[in-house]
Every structure is written in C-alpha cells, then in structure tokens.
Design an enzyme around this catalytic site. Structure first.
Site, short mmCIF file in Angstrom:
data_model
loop_
_atom_site.label_atom_id
_atom_site.label_comp_id
_atom_site.label_asym_id
_atom_site.label_seq_id
_atom_site.Cartn_x
_atom_site.Cartn_y
_atom_site.Cartn_z
N GLU A 274 55.27 -24.75 18.02
CA GLU A 274 55.91 -25.29 19.21
C GLU A 274 55.86 -24.28 20.36
OE1 GLU A 274 56.88 -28.45 19.54
OE2 GLU A 274 56.11 -28.75 17.51
N TRP A 277 52.62 -24.93 21.83
CA TRP A 277 52.54 -26.00 22.82
C TRP A 277 52.81 -25.46 24.22
CZ3 TRP A 277 50.63 -30.71 23.21
CH2 TRP A 277 50.35 -31.43 22.04
N TRP A 305 50.80 -48.38 38.17
CA TRP A 305 52.19 -48.01 38.37
C TRP A 305 52.62 -48.51 39.75
CZ3 TRP A 305 49.82 -43.34 35.99
CH2 TRP A 305 50.23 -43.17 34.66
N ASN A 341 64.00 -32.49 22.97
CA ASN A 341 62.59 -32.80 23.22
C ASN A 341 62.19 -34.20 22.77
OD1 ASN A 341 59.85 -31.86 24.06
ND2 ASN A 341 59.41 -32.29 21.92
N TRP A 359 54.55 -41.56 36.53
CA TRP A 359 55.10 -40.39 35.84
C TRP A 359 55.56 -39.31 36.81
CZ3 TRP A 359 52.70 -35.80 36.86
CH2 TRP A 359 51.38 -35.83 37.32
N TRP A 382 55.00 -34.67 30.88
CA TRP A 382 55.07 -35.98 31.50
C TRP A 382 53.71 -36.68 31.48
CZ3 TRP A 382 58.55 -39.48 32.96
CH2 TRP A 382 59.88 -39.08 32.98
#
Length: 453
Positions: A274, A277, A305, A341, A359, A382
């Site tokens: 993690e 990431w 969108w 998260n 987004w 996002w």
C-alpha cells in the site's frame, strides 16, 4: 571571516530526522537558514485546500519546536519561489542551497532555480527524500514508465534495496534571518471554526507521526488483513503525515521490518504494497503532471459526464444521499478531514457513476477537505475509480454501495457511528436509483470502449 550560511528549503519534508537536505547542510559546519516558503503563485504549485492549511499551520509550529532544540529557527516567507529564494540568498549571503526533490510539475521551478543559482556561483544540491524509488529509476523493458501497479511494484521489489533512514543532525548553527509570523498567514479557520473534529483526531508534526506509526505497529498492523472494514482500526492513518513529510517512507519501511509481532509480520508485505501504491501514484504524476485536470486515458474525454445537479451534489458533499455508507464516509470526511480508503472508493464511484458527475468535481472537493490531499494520490485515485486512470480494467467497475456495506460493514458499526439516524423516518430516501443509474453508467462506459476500439 565567518563562513557563509547555507539555506535548506523545506517543502513537503517537515521533519528533522531522515531529512537529507537538512543533514547535508549541518555537515558543512556552517550557519544554516531553514526556510519554509508558502508559494501559492508558482507554475505547477496547487494552493492548499482548507483542511491542509489547518494541518500545515500545526506542522510548522511543531517543526519550529524541533529546530529550537537543535539550535536553529524556522524562517517563514511567502511568495513566488522564483523571487523569494534568490532574494533570500542575496539577503543572508548564502553560498549553498539544499532541498529535497519533489515530483509534480513544480519541479520545473526547482530546475530553473538550480540553474540560476549555480550560474550565480551558489552551490545547489537536491536529494531523494519523499519516495523509496524515484520515478525515473523504474521503467519497463522498453524504457517506458509503468502504467499498471502490479508490474510496477514487482519491479520495485526486484530493484536495489532502498536506503536506511538517516539520523537527525545533532545540532545546527542557526543563522537568524527575518521571518514572517505564522499566525499572519491565516491558515486556521476562524468564523466558522470548522476544525474541532480535526483537533480531536490528529496530532500534526514529526512527533505525532512517529506516535501514530508506533500505535499502528503495536495495535493495527496485526489487523491489517481486515483493512477494508471501516468499522475497525486496521489502517495506519499515516497518510497526512506522509504527505507533509513529517515521516518518510524509509522510516516506515524500516520500522515495520523490525520488532513486530508474528501476527503483524504476516501483514507486513501487504502494508508495504500500500505504501507502494503511493509510490506508483507519484510515478504517474511525474510522467503525467496534469493528472488532476486531464484524463489519463484520453478516450474518456468523450465520456458524457454532465453538469452536476446542485441539489444532488450538495447531498453528496453533506452526507445526505440516502445511501448509508456514502453518507457515513462524507460525514467522516467533514468532521475529521479523512476518510477510510475503501469508503473513498465507494463515494467516488457513487459520484462518478451513479450520479455521472465528472471526477474532477469530486477531486476538487477532496482537495479542499482532506488533511492528506496529495497531488499524486488524490488525482490518481479519483481517476482510477472513474475509469479514466491507470487501471488494467477501467471500463466496467461500478461499486454497489449497498453490497459494499454488507460485505465490509455487516454490523453497521461504521455506518451507525456517522449516520445514527439510519433506519428512522429522519433518514432521507436515496437521491438516485442505484440499478438504473448503474445501467446508464455501464452504457456510457461501453460507448467509450467501443469508440476506442
């Protein structure tokens, strides 16, 4: 004659331990000016949101205390780095400037300053401090940046071992330079004072970061296999400390590799992935610096969108959507400046897919309300949820918030903590039908995929 001073220019590295730039200046055995520059003007620098400004105030105050103990003081200046830093060099007669590297578009400012100052005869050195693996050190066999996390992290683990953390300076010969007052920067909210929950939740600063790490190692890491359950304390909550550089990934990596219980050791590799990431997000931002504003997958420029419905958007921001786990997450965010998260993914999916809101609208809200609002993590996450980001399977992932709640909060411990009125007449009906809105989103994703083909 006295030796000219060095300047250490701090940015997102507000700590004294494992700070290569600060240590290099101390080893010169010359006076040191420790500078924090609040730059909201330079190209590539994104002004901080409200929650991050609150954190910065307290982090700088904590840093000043640490520097006091070493014999230095923190010099505060505000303005464009292109103007302020060369002016300070002239003002104090510095012959050396040190900083730790950053990887956003702001690095162009650093490159210009490095060239300018060196042309003026000033020694300038930059260091790796914010990541385990600098972005240009990990590439595919073809020499390209990685675009998917799994091969990126495999390459990282197979590469040269990251360095060990560096000690803090034993002392600093602090050079006094004129400084602005932290209180004059007005980083804290006044009317209304919305930061009560932040004060109750967080302890900004280097000491608070290490206390948080120890608490996680002793109590949370053994539960980390349950990290997707927001109702239990199984995550590290180190993200804001990492973002402001109050603790480094080298220090975290070093700590979790020593002196931990067998139960915690079983979760170590997953926890470090993690951290990986975060490294991957920095890698993406380095190669795609407009990540917060431009679709990483450009085929999503055609995604339909629409303009957000003001009432629906307000309901999402305020935790009034009628979808319990979405509302719980948005209320946790507003009170604490942080969100679990797993829940971040759920609320982001709901906004971008069930409400079909761009987004970037959600990313901007998180930027303003998160204490860990990071240029790399926030934008990359996002985009990942929206499907427009660095993802091996971008088109058909739509989180069902009800099923997510059943799976990860089965006893509604998290939901009832933040939405106590759930199940009563006071709780609103859902603002959108989950099934029909999901079908609409999937049709839009199918159209984007077909157009790309």
């Amino acid at each position: 004659m006295p030796q000219p001073p060095s300047i250490v220019w701090l940015r997102d590295d507000l700590r004294v331990a494992d700070n290569p730039a600060l240590l290099a200046a101390a080893e010169r055995e010359a006076p040191v000016v420790v500078l924090y520059l609040l730059d909201e003007e330079s190209t590539g620098v994104r002004p901080l949101g409200g929650a991050s400004r609150w954190w910065l105030h307290h982090s700088l105050a904590a840093l000043q205390s640490s520097l006091d103990e070493l014999g230095a003081r923190l010099t505060l200046r505000r303005g464009s780095a292109r103007d302020v830093l060369p002016a300070l060099v002239q003002e104090v007669g510095a012959d050396a400037v040190f900083w730790n590297r950053r990887y956003s578009a702001a690095r162009e400012v650093d490159a210009e300053l490095k060239t300018q100052l060196r042309d003026d005869g000033v020694e300038v050195r930059s260091f790796a401090a914010a990541v385990l693996y600098e972005p240009w050190t990990l590439t595919t066999g073809a020499g390209d940046p990685y675009k998917v996390f799994t091969p990126f992290w495999k390459a990282a683990l197979a590469s040269e071992e990251p360095r060990e953390p560096l000690p803090p300076p034993t002392s600093l010969d602090g050079h006094r330079a004129e400084s602005e007052r932290l209180d004059d920067w007005s980083l804290l909210p006044i009317r209304p004072d919305w930061a009560e929950g932040l004060r109750e939740t967080w302890s900004p600063g280097e000491r608070g970061a290490h206390e948080r790490l120890e608490e996680f190692v002793e109590e949370g890491l053994s539960l980390y296999h349950r990290r997707d359950e927001p109702g239990i304390e199984a995550t590290s909550r180190l993200s804001p400390h990492l973002h402001f550089g109050e603790i480094s990934p080298h220090q975290i990596r070093h700590r979790v590799q020593q002196g931990i219980s067998p139960a915690a050791a079983r979760n170590r590799a997953k926890f470090l992935s993690e951290i990986g990431w975060r490294e991957f997000s920095v890698n993406i931002l380095f190669h795609w610096p407009d990540l917060a504003t431009v679709n990483y997958r450009r085929e999503f420029d055609a995604f339909p969108w629409g303009e957000p419905d003001p009432d629906q958007l307000a309901a999402w921001r305020e935790g009034r959507t009628g979808i319990p786990i979405v509302d719980a997450g948005m209320r946790e965010l507003w009170v604490t400046g942080w969100m679990h998260n797993r829940v971040r993914m759920i609320v982001a999916s709901f906004l971008t897919k069930n409400l079909l809101v761009d987004w970037r609208t959600g990313e901007e809200w998180f930027w303003d309300t998160l204490v860990d609002a990071d240029p790399a993590n926030n934008a990359a996450s996002w985009q990942w949820v929206a499907g427009s980001g660095a993802d091996a399977a971008p088109y058909f992932r739509v989180f069902n918030p009800l099923l997510q709640a059943e799976r990860f909060d089965p006893d509604q411990e998290y939901i009832r903590r933040w939405v106590p009125e759930v199940g009563t007449a006071e709780y609103p009906e859902p603002i959108v039908d989950l099934k029909s809105s999901r079908d609409e989103a999937l049709a839009a994703y199918e159209a984007v995929k077909a157009a790309k083909a």
